[in-house]
Design a protein around this motif. Structure first.
Motif, PDB file in Angstrom:
ATOM      1  N   ALA A  13      -2.295 -43.743 -33.513  1.00  0.00           N
ATOM      2  CA  ALA A  13      -2.172 -45.188 -33.322  1.00  0.00           C
ATOM      3  C   ALA A  13      -3.536 -45.814 -33.045  1.00  0.00           C
ATOM      4  O   ALA A  13      -4.387 -45.203 -32.386  1.00  0.00           O
ATOM      5  N   VAL A  14      -3.718 -47.033 -33.554  1.00  0.00           N
ATOM      6  CA  VAL A  14      -4.948 -47.792 -33.319  1.00  0.00           C
ATOM      7  C   VAL A  14      -4.578 -49.155 -32.746  1.00  0.00           C
ATOM      8  O   VAL A  14      -3.407 -49.540 -32.700  1.00  0.00           O
ATOM      9  N   GLU A  15      -5.591 -49.896 -32.292  1.00  0.00           N
ATOM     10  CA  GLU A  15      -5.354 -51.173 -31.612  1.00  0.00           C
ATOM     11  C   GLU A  15      -4.435 -52.096 -32.411  1.00  0.00           C
ATOM     12  O   GLU A  15      -3.585 -52.788 -31.848  1.00  0.00           O
ATOM     13  N   ASP A  16      -4.597 -52.109 -33.739  1.00  0.00           N
ATOM     14  CA  ASP A  16      -3.817 -53.027 -34.569  1.00  0.00           C
ATOM     15  C   ASP A  16      -2.328 -52.682 -34.602  1.00  0.00           C
ATOM     16  O   ASP A  16      -1.523 -53.484 -35.096  1.00  0.00           O
ATOM     17  N   ASP A  17      -1.939 -51.508 -34.097  1.00  0.00           N
ATOM     18  CA  ASP A  17      -0.524 -51.115 -34.103  1.00  0.00           C
ATOM     19  C   ASP A  17       0.243 -51.657 -32.901  1.00  0.00           C
ATOM     20  O   ASP A  17       1.463 -51.444 -32.803  1.00  0.00           O
ATOM     21  N   PHE A  18      -0.419 -52.331 -31.991  1.00  0.00           N
ATOM     22  CA  PHE A  18       0.217 -52.694 -30.722  1.00  0.00           C
ATOM     23  C   PHE A  18       1.492 -53.507 -30.921  1.00  0.00           C
ATOM     24  O   PHE A  18       2.545 -53.183 -30.363  1.00  0.00           O
ATOM     25  N   ASP A  19       1.439 -54.572 -31.685  1.00  0.00           N
ATOM     26  CA  ASP A  19       2.620 -55.428 -31.856  1.00  0.00           C
ATOM     27  C   ASP A  19       3.773 -54.643 -32.491  1.00  0.00           C
ATOM     28  O   ASP A  19       4.942 -54.815 -32.094  1.00  0.00           O
ATOM     29  N   PHE A  20       3.461 -53.796 -33.462  1.00  0.00           N
ATOM     30  CA  PHE A  20       4.501 -52.976 -34.110  1.00  0.00           C
ATOM     31  C   PHE A  20       5.168 -52.054 -33.091  1.00  0.00           C
ATOM     32  O   PHE A  20       6.401 -51.957 -33.041  1.00  0.00           O
ATOM     33  N   VAL A  21       4.379 -51.401 -32.264  1.00  0.00           N
ATOM     34  CA  VAL A  21       4.921 -50.451 -31.279  1.00  0.00           C
ATOM     35  C   VAL A  21       5.797 -51.177 -30.264  1.00  0.00           C
ATOM     36  O   VAL A  21       6.913 -50.724 -29.955  1.00  0.00           O
ATOM     37  N   VAL A  22       5.331 -52.292 -29.754  1.00  0.00           N
ATOM     38  CA  VAL A  22       6.118 -53.040 -28.755  1.00  0.00           C
ATOM     39  C   VAL A  22       7.441 -53.486 -29.358  1.00  0.00           C
ATOM     40  O   VAL A  22       8.514 -53.317 -28.753  1.00  0.00           O
ATOM     41  N   ARG A  23       7.390 -54.075 -30.527  1.00  0.00           N
ATOM     42  CA  ARG A  23       8.612 -54.567 -31.166  1.00  0.00           C
ATOM     43  C   ARG A  23       9.599 -53.418 -31.430  1.00  0.00           C
ATOM     44  O   ARG A  23      10.797 -53.524 -31.155  1.00  0.00           O
ATOM     45  N   LEU A  24       9.084 -52.299 -31.940  1.00  0.00           N
ATOM     46  CA  LEU A  24       9.951 -51.161 -32.260  1.00  0.00           C
ATOM     47  C   LEU A  24      10.602 -50.605 -31.001  1.00  0.00           C
ATOM     48  O   LEU A  24      11.807 -50.312 -30.981  1.00  0.00           O
ATOM     49  N   MET A  25       9.836 -50.446 -29.930  1.00  0.00           N
ATOM     50  CA  MET A  25      10.373 -49.876 -28.699  1.00  0.00           C
ATOM     51  C   MET A  25      11.401 -50.797 -28.052  1.00  0.00           C
ATOM     52  O   MET A  25      12.458 -50.343 -27.614  1.00  0.00           O
ATOM     53  N   VAL A  26      11.124 -52.063 -28.012  1.00  0.00           N
ATOM     54  CA  VAL A  26      12.066 -53.002 -27.392  1.00  0.00           C
ATOM     55  C   VAL A  26      13.393 -53.003 -28.146  1.00  0.00           C
ATOM     56  O   VAL A  26      14.472 -52.912 -27.543  1.00  0.00           O
ATOM     57  N   GLU A  27      13.341 -53.086 -29.455  1.00  0.00           N
ATOM     58  CA  GLU A  27      14.579 -53.147 -30.242  1.00  0.00           C
ATOM     59  C   GLU A  27      15.375 -51.848 -30.158  1.00  0.00           C
ATOM     60  O   GLU A  27      16.609 -51.865 -30.091  1.00  0.00           O
TER      61      GLU A  27
END
Length: 462
Positions: A13-27
């Motif tokens: 994972a790199v910095e640009d993946d942050f929004d993807f990771v947060v969204r995936l984990m929350v859902e």
């Protein structure tokens, strides 16, 4: 592999993946877990991108996050935690719902995580997953994870958390649980002396009050087994023996009111005999009740065997049977068609059965074998693999020579001629067992439905 699949990759994972990771984990996590998933995602993501060292984790050595991509677009993630005990935790593994069941993304992420853990010296990998998240629970079981236990309302009220693990061991590990030529059969008068010695030598270390009179009472109950009257407290006894008729293990079963069956004693001289009793006795006892339970003080390897065979830990009872031991109660449900007869074979023979090369199985005429009927489903097992077959036909012969005059050696052991096959069979079964008669089972392997790739939201200890 099509063009889209060839663009699949897994990277850190790199910095640009942050929004993807947060969204995936929350859902993925919100339906099954309480707490603030955004803050949780922030914490593990920042730990990874800052070098993988968790300043708050007491047992954590490192944390790493990997992203699955298709055509450079993120489609899944796995986060792993390396522990000081040489174990790794998956926390979590999630595939974007739009891509679940496609490209094997979940399996590829899991393999990547396991390979990483192995490379870093892990001896096992584990996770927890909500039992209600059936797709995720099934995914891990399909990929070789064993259920260690359950905890009700653990991370969220009303949700049951499953604890699962997979051992990373040398290729010979499973052979500790398997031994050729062990037979599990009802006790006979010729076994009584060996049973007595085994019980009196080994049981007193874990159970107080074991003496000759206790063993006498066990055999007295066995002689009442013909009554099938639970008020008579009758016993059913099975033994695990090798080809020399040495008794390697003993199980005594007492059916109770309400149809549970207590197994006492349950003891073996080695791990393969213990595992053979675990796998065979449930089917044999189906006519006597609906559930088995055993009071036992298992070793680490015996605990692994219990879990791998699907037994469940019910209770820990300090000083219940002996002032210096904690006795455990384990149980196993034997109702339903999924509890079927199990036959153990060597791995190469199981492979032949799976690919259709071996369509005949030869056994001697034990009473348990003589009860097999056409149409019955049987599970063939070797180490940690199984194959369910349907019995197409059953044929009986007086001895191996008569059998081989009428059956194809190639269908019994591919690549082996008649003379070598006869020698092999007589190495396995001594003359006294051949005299029981020979039973040939014609096999039709059941082909499972095409597996569906599943990996929903799941997480380990947060």
């Amino acid at each position: 592999m099509n063009g889209q699949d060839s663009a699949f990759a897994i990277r850190e994972a790199v910095e640009d993946d942050f929004d993807f990771v947060v969204r995936l984990m929350v859902e993925a996590l919100d339906p099954y877990y309480g707490g603030d998933h955004v803050e949780h995602a922030k914490r593990i993501f920042s730990t990874h991108v800052s070098g993988g060292k968790d300043r708050l984790g007491f047992f954590s050595r490192e944390q790493r996050m990997f992203i699955a991509t298709l055509g450079n677009a993120p489609v899944g993630m796995v986060h792993v935690v390396g522990k000081r005990q040489q174990t790794y935790k998956i926390s979590p593994l999630i595939v974007n719902p739009a891509f679940q069941g496609k490209h094997g993304i979940g399996s590829r992420l899991l393999k990547h995580a396991e390979d990483y853990a192995r490379t870093n010296g892990a001896r096992q990998m584990y996770c927890t997953v909500a039992e209600q998240n059936a797709s995720a629970a099934g995914f891990f079981r399909k990929n070789g994870y064993t259920v260690a236990g359950r905890s009700d309302s653990h991370y969220k009220l009303g949700m049951t958390e499953l604890m699962l693990y997979k051992l990373f061991v040398d290729p010979g590990f499973q052979y500790r649980f398997d031994r050729p030529h062990i037979s599990v059969l009802p006790a006979e008068p010729r076994h009584e002396g060996q049973i007595r010695r085994l019980l009196l030598d080994q049981l007193p270390t874990c159970f107080s009050g074991i003496d000759a009179s206790w063993v006498d009472a066990l055999f007295s109950g066995y002689r009442r087994s013909g009554s099938r009257d639970i008020n008579e407290k009758y016993k059913v006894i099975y033994v695990a023996t090798d080809r020399a008729n040495e008794v390697l293990g003993v199980v005594g079963a007492t059916p109770k009111k309400g149809e549970p069956i207590k197994l006492m004693p349950f003891i073996a001289t080695d791990l393969p005999a213990f595992t053979a009793l675990l796998s065979d006795v449930p089917f044999f006892l189906k006519p006597h009740g609906r559930k088995l339970y055993v009071h036992i003080t298992p070793t680490v390897d015996e605990t692994i065997a219990l879990q791998q065979q699907g037994w469940r830990l019910d209770a820990a009872m300090p000083a219940a049977y002996h002032p210096d031991t904690v006795t455990q109660q384990w149980s196993f449900d034997i109702g339903g068609e999924n509890v079927m007869r199990m036959m153990r074979v060597k791995q190469r023979f199981l492979d032949f059965i799976k690919n259709g090369q071996k369509s005949l199985e030869v056994r001697v005429g034990y009473d348990s074998v003589k009860t097999i009927r056409p149409g019955e489903r049987v599970s063939f097992a070797s180490r940690d693999q199984t194959q369910v077959v349907r019995i197409a036909a059953v044929r009986n012969y007086p001895d191996f020579s008569a059998m081989l005059r009428n059956e194809s050696a190639e269908r019994i052991v591919p690549g082996m001629d008649l003379d070598d096959l006869l020698r092999l069979l007589r190495e396995i079964y001594p003359p006294d067992r051949e005299r029981l008669g020979v039973v040939v089972l014609e096999l039709e392997p059941e082909r499972p439905a095409k597996p569906v790739e599943m990996a929903g939201g799941q997480m380990a200890n947060r």
